[in-house]
Design a protein around this motif. Structure first.
Motif, short mmCIF file in Angstrom:
data_model
loop_
_atom_site.label_atom_id
_atom_site.label_comp_id
_atom_site.label_asym_id
_atom_site.label_seq_id
_atom_site.Cartn_x
_atom_site.Cartn_y
_atom_site.Cartn_z
N HIS A 207 80.94 66.53 2.78
CA HIS A 207 79.86 66.99 3.59
C HIS A 207 79.58 66.25 4.87
N PRO A 208 79.63 67.29 5.78
CA PRO A 208 79.46 66.55 7.02
C PRO A 208 78.02 65.78 7.56
N ASN A 209 77.03 66.38 6.67
CA ASN A 209 75.59 65.98 6.57
C ASN A 209 75.04 65.52 5.54
N GLY B 290 83.77 65.76 9.53
CA GLY B 290 82.92 66.27 10.47
C GLY B 290 82.74 65.22 11.79
N PRO B 291 81.91 65.69 12.62
CA PRO B 291 81.58 65.12 13.80
C PRO B 291 81.07 63.48 13.59
N ARG B 292 80.45 63.36 12.40
CA ARG B 292 79.82 62.21 12.24
C ARG B 292 80.90 61.18 11.41
N THR B 293 82.09 61.45 11.02
CA THR B 293 82.95 60.60 10.54
C THR B 293 82.80 59.11 10.78
N GLY B 294 82.80 58.44 9.79
CA GLY B 294 82.65 57.05 10.10
C GLY B 294 81.16 56.55 9.95
#
Length: 379
Positions: free
Chosen positions: A168-170, A219-223
């Motif tokens: 899940h990206p968020n 997703g864009p927040r990986t890490g």
């Protein structure tokens, strides 16, 4: 104000919250003739607009405008758990019925406020999961009700995954109050257990959390990391009013399990019940004296159902009758889970204060038949 719910007529829905789960509801709505989507809203206007652009005749509105829209008869509440009660209460105050994603609210205190407000306003409350209305759980229920396993004695329910942050990206809300493996995934399993075996009267439990933070894996927040504010592994026993004892394990820490999602054991046989996070799947029976497991024929439930069938079922429910995926069931399920966490905290058995009648069974019914009717059973 909203529209009154009139069985046999279409209900006009407005969605608040256009996150990942909304896509599954949108797919179902296209196949349910008594549900019509009119408007969508999200704190991120671009997400609402993207949904509206993908659906003919659907408007993207601000949250307040959707709540004020007289064309909307029911608000589908797909916000994060911490906002469930607030949005539900605002919708009820606007004279609209409410159907929410699980859990009904972040606490039983908030959930009771929602149900009391709905009763005073004369509007309906429904809540996910509606997977219990599908052919998987309903076929298993019919097998139990028909006496194929005799008197139910015990059940096991197991869900094990290393955590939703991997995909899940968020995933923040999964690890905030109202989340965790029990309040996120537990509603599927506890709703199924109550549907199959009846209400729960007491619980014992234990819980732990192995990590203080989780790392986002897609997703864009990986890490990025998110803090863990809830227990990530919960185990307990549930004593049902009928005497059966269920064992429940919900984990965001374990990697995988080969155990069936649900097993029900009786004096004359055992059932393997399909994943309660799905609407269908094989029900297997091992009868006393049999040589092997037998796959039972599909015999009950909405065939071909998807998320949102609970809204269609609610819209077909006569006034004054509790919907099958109704607020009272969702409240009891939340009470069971909250009581289990309290039992884990105190180390003592905890009584479950609420109770609920088992929802009416669903006869085998196509979610959308070929004859053009709404296909919903009112039996």
């Amino acid at each position: 104000m909203g529209q009154p719910l009139i069985p046999g007529t279409a209900i006009t829905v407005g969605i608040i919250g256009c996150g990942a789960i909304s896509a599954q509801y949108l797919a179902s709505f296209r196949r349910l003739p008594n549900v019509r989507l009119a408007a969508v809203a999200d704190l991120d206007p671009s997400r609402a607009q993207a949904v509206a652009d993908s659906c003919d005749g659907v408007r993207a509105l601000a949250v307040d405008d959707l709540l004020d829209d007289p064309a909307v008869g029911l608000v589908l509440n797909l916000t994060i758990p911490a906002a469930h009660a607030d949005i539900a209460l605002r919708a009820i105050a606007a004279g609209k019925s409410v159907y929410g994603e699980k859990p009904l609210a972040a606490s039983t205190k908030e959930a009771r406020e929602v149900l009391d407000a709905a009763k005073a306003a004369g509007v309906a409350v429904g809540c996910a999961p509606d997977t219990v209305l599908g052919t998987g759980i309903q076929t298993a229920r019919k097998a139990i009700d028909d006496g194929l396993i005799g008197t139910p004695i015990a059940a096991t329910a197991v869900m094990a995954t290393p955590g939703h942050e991997r995909w899940h990206p968020n995933p923040d809300f999964y690890y905030q109050p109202g989340g965790g493996p029990l309040l996120d995934m537990g509603p599927y399993y506890v709703s199924a257990l109550v549907t199959l075996l009846g209400p729960v009267v007491s619980v014992t439990g234990a819980a732990s959390r192995t990590r203080k933070q989780r790392t986002i894996g897609s997703g864009p927040r990986t890490g990025e990391t998110v803090p863990v504010q809830v227990d990530s592994h919960v185990a307990g026993t549930l004593t049902h009013a009928g005497g059966a004892i269920s064992t429940l394990v919900m984990s965001f820490d374990a990697v995988r399990t080969k155990s069936p999602n649900l097993e029900i054991h009786g004096e004359r046989g055992s059932l393997v019940v399909p994943d309660p996070n799905r609407f269908d799947g094989d029900v297997e029976l091992f009868a006393l004296g049999a040589a092997d497991w037998e796959v039972l024929p599909v015999s009950a439930g909405y065939a071909g159902a998807g998320r949102g069938i609970g809204i269609a079922d609610l819209a077909s429910t006569p006034p004054g009758t509790e919907p099958r995926a109704g607020g009272e069931l969702a409240f009891h399920v939340l009470d069971v889970m909250e009581s289990l966490l309290e039992a884990a905290r105190t180390g003592t058995a905890t009584d479950v204060r609420s109770t609920v009648a088992r929802p009416a069974p669903v006869p085998l019914t196509p979610a959308r038949p070929e004859d053009g009717t709404d296909g919903l059973s009112r039996a």
